[in-house]
Design an enzyme around this catalytic site. Structure first.
Site, PDB file in Angstrom:
ATOM      1  CB  SER A 580      -1.015  -0.090   1.275  1.00 48.52           C
ATOM      2  OG  SER A 580      -1.957   0.784   0.981  1.00 48.52           O
ATOM      3  CG  ASP A 655      -6.458  -2.847  -4.494  1.00 52.13           C
ATOM      4  OD1 ASP A 655      -6.967  -2.139  -3.873  1.00 52.13           O
ATOM      5  OD2 ASP A 655      -5.020  -2.711  -4.060  1.00 52.13           O
ATOM      6  CG  HIS A 687      -5.488  -2.251  -0.433  1.00 48.09           C
ATOM      7  ND1 HIS A 687      -4.723  -1.863  -1.609  1.00 48.09           N
ATOM      8  CD2 HIS A 687      -4.914  -1.690   0.691  1.00 48.09           C
ATOM      9  CE1 HIS A 687      -3.727  -1.303  -1.238  1.00 48.09           C
ATOM     10  NE2 HIS A 687      -3.912  -0.922   0.081  1.00 48.09           N
TER      11      HIS A 687
END
Length: 710
Positions: A580, A655, A687
């Site tokens: 991320s 995602d 994600h």
């Protein structure tokens, strides 16, 4: 060989086998940190209302245990088998239980919600929701239940009467769910008034928000799934707050006073139910007004306070009313540089700044019955801790748990008892009971579930940030057979972004168990919480504004400089991994500091902030039109030609947080510049890669590091 030697040798072998430590498998390191290796705790601890008794769950959720503060002697209150027999259900666990009175609790499973009475040992089905119902939200009396179905909001009134609160045929108008993509502390969209006469709810109109395509490969042919994804600088959702009156069946709406794009958040009811308090934040997120509205008409009453900051203002906590007989409220504000507590009248007059700490309040945990003392969590002076405090309305502040570490806390309903459970570097978990004079009694201390396994150690230290003055916390994990005379390769694990802190004063120091597994493979695993990360105050975090990836990378390089001073570090074998924001950091460092790391693995990375969502992206970067230089500087797409090390990019194909356009755009640039990189997709994962597939993910990541960092 004579008989004596044979006997001696067999004893030696038996003794060695008996004392041999077990090796941690990667499967266990990934999947069992919170299962097999979970510390002994008073799981799901709750005070029984208006009593001095408490409960917790044992035996993997199959038993409900209880004890009294008088002697803390634990007995089994109820077994899952007994509960299921009484209510005619097949519940698998006690998790989700909520006490509603001294003798009754509610518990749900799927669409069914039950009530059980411990005095009569009987239970009933309270509510049965439609199959597709979501977001069930009870009122305080447990007589009514609000829920969403599709994009609309409904109510089961008096346990059975179904009421339609909204009836929007336009699927882009969504009621009763989270808005603003869960930013600003938003966790849900339904808010019962204290006496259950009204329901306030968020509503968002997403008609102008662009559709973003995700592919569902589980059908033949593949199916297009569109989500609403507002990217920085583009059209955003339009919020409203609805207030539904159960007596009149009428709804009034509150719209932003400023721009229709403004955010409405941090909603709370006044104790008398006559008014609601809502924070309105401009889209630029640098001007916030806390406003009061009439709950019957939706009319604006007054502005209670206003906060501005050239970087950002980020309200994350609703106004808190400590006394249900008064409309005076507590507001958490970061205007001093750290989140502190401020006590206001409902007219907006400051009565008292209750705390004035140079460390942040994390959250309000409750108050005593009279509202004269407020409980809150805070780091204290060491930002790796999370402690429990109380403060009275004159500003007298008291630390409740004296032990350093990460604490969870619960006060009894009479305010005379405090449950405190904590972990720290040397303590797996310890459960304590404090009386009102803060005398403590130990309820339980966990054994070390890692005993018998080969486990390395973590060292927590500080280094100076790139500014030369700010302390940054570091964590270095060494293998159990560490030899200072050897040279070790290093895996640097990075996150580096806002609202996250990798290093905490907990038993594994905030590390994932797979990091200790990696250490046993002959690695050092290193992390530094750079400027921009959490729990250090506004100045520490806001240096990133408008230039994501600049100060953060500079601080990570200070971490590398520190590693190079250690004689046992092989500075030619440094690897980097993050997910991320950590994926953004990994990719950025591999491209912008190409001579530092030999290999990198970036999961779910933002590669260009113009592809990220409005609510988060514009807080830290403004819009591409407002900050073109900042977006250009931060875009990893502009540095692909400089890659030298081996780079693996990973993404979940579904995602909906960091959309795959980020990785695909970067890969396209690599192709155009004839640069070779590796890419791996996890079909249908969002994600992050969860469940059993996470073992595959970490095997992929760590094998890639070890194979390419030789």
């Amino acid at each position: 060989m004579n008989k004596f030697l044979i006997l001696l040798l067999s004893c030696f072998v038996a003794t060695s086998s008996f004392g041999q430590l077990k090796k941690l498998s990667l499967d266990d390191a990934v999947m069992q940190q919170n299962k097999l290796f979970r510390a002994d705790r008073l799981t799901a601890f709750q005070w029984i209302p208006n009593t001095t008794r408490y409960t917790y769950i044992a035996d993997s959720g199959k038993k409900l245990m209880t004890a009294n503060t008088k002697d803390t002697k634990t007995t089994e209150l109820l077994s899952l088998l007994e509960l299921n027999k009484a209510i005619g259900a097949d519940l698998k666990t006690f998790f989700g239980l909520e006490w509603t009175s001294a003798n009754t609790f509610k518990i749900g499973s799927g669409s069914k919600h039950y009530q059980y009475n411990t005095a009569t040992k009987t239970g009933i089905l309270l509510f049965e929701l439609p199959e597709k119902a979501e977001n069930p939200t009870f009122d305080a009396t447990k007589e009514h239940l609000a829920f969403t179905e599709g994009n609309n909001l409904y109510l089961l009134k008096n346990k059975s009467e179904r009421v339609t609160i909204t009836n929007e045929t336009n699927p882009n108008i969504v009621s009763g769910q989270f808005i603003a993509r869960n930013e600003f502390g938003i966790k849900g969209g339904i808010f019962w008034s204290p006496k259950a006469n009204c329901i306030a709810f968020y509503q968002k109109n997403q008609s102008e928000v662009a559709d973003y395509p995700l592919l569902d490969i589980t059908e033949t042919p593949g199916k297009l799934e569109n989500i609403k994804y507002p990217m920085t600088g583009q059209k955003s959702e339009k919020p409203r707050v609805g207030i539904y009156n159960l007596a009149t069946n009428q709804t009034v709406f509150i719209t932003p006073k400023g721009n229709p794009d403004d955010y409405l958040t941090n909603l709370s009811w006044t104790p008398d139910e006559k008014q609601v308090v809502i924070a309105e934040l401009n889209r630029g997120q640098n001007d916030m007004s806390l406003n009061l509205y009439d709950a019957q008409t939706g009319a604006f009453v007054r502005k209670l306070l206003n906060e501005k900051n050239p970087n950002w203002v980020e309200p994350e906590h609703a106004a808190y009313f400590p006394n249900n007989q008064s409309n005076n409220f507590v507001w958490i504000s970061e205007k001093s540089g750290f989140n502190n507590l401020y006590y206001y009248t409902i007219e907006g007059k400051l009565i008292k700044q209750l705390t004035n700490n140079a460390f942040p309040v994390r959250d309000i945990l409750g108050s005593n019955p009279s509202g004269s003392e407020i409980y809150f969590s805070s780091t204290g002076e060491n930002p790796t801790n999370m402690l429990a405090y109380k403060v009275d309305l004159k500003g007298k502040q008291t630390l409740i748990g004296k032990d350093p570490g990460v604490h969870t806390f619960a006060a009894s309903t009479d305010g005379n008892w405090f449950f405190d459970e904590y972990t720290n570097h040397a303590t797996t978990y310890k459960s304590l009971l404090y009386d009102k004079n803060l005398n403590a009694k130990v309820l339980q201390e966990s054994t070390n579930k890692y005993d018998g396994y080969e486990m390395g150690t973590a060292e927590i230290k500080t280094i100076k940030a790139a500014d030369g003055t700010t302390d940054l916390y570091t964590r270095l994990i060494k293998p159990s057979n560490f030899d200072a005379s050897k040279k070790y390769p290093v895996l640097v694990y990075v996150y580096g972004g806002p609202h996250a802190q990798m290093i905490t004063n907990s038993y594994l120091d905030g590390a994932s168990l797979w990091m200790y597994w990696m250490a046993e493979q002959g690695y050092l695993v290193f992390t530094v919480d750079n400027r921009g990360s959490d729990n250090r105050g506004f100045a520490f975090e806001s240096v990133i504004h408008g230039r994501l990836g600049v100060n953060e990378i500079d601080d990570q390089m200070k971490g590398v400089d520190y590693l190079k001073t250690l004689p046992f570090v092989d500075s030619n074998r440094l690897a980097l991994h993050g997910w991320s924001f950590g994926g953004f950091m990994t990719t950025s460092i591999m491209l912008r500091k190409p001579d530092v790391f030999k290999v990198g693995v970036a999961g779910g990375p933002v590669t260009d902030w113009k592809y990220y969502e409005i609510m988060y992206g514009e807080r830290y970067m403004d819009t591409p039109a407002e900050n073109p230089k900042g977006f250009e500087e931060a875009s990893t797409l502009n540095y692909v030609k400089d890659l030298k090390g081996k780079l693996l990019l990973i993404h979940g194909t579904s995602d909906d947080v960091v959309v795959m356009q980020n990785n695909f755009s970067l890969i396209k640039k690599f192709v155009e510049t004839q640069k070779q990189v590796d890419f791996f997709a996890y079909p249908m994962h969002k994600h992050n890669v969860t469940g059993k597939d996470r073992v595959h993910l970490m095997t992929k990541v760590l094998n890639y590091v070890m194979e390419n960092n030789k």
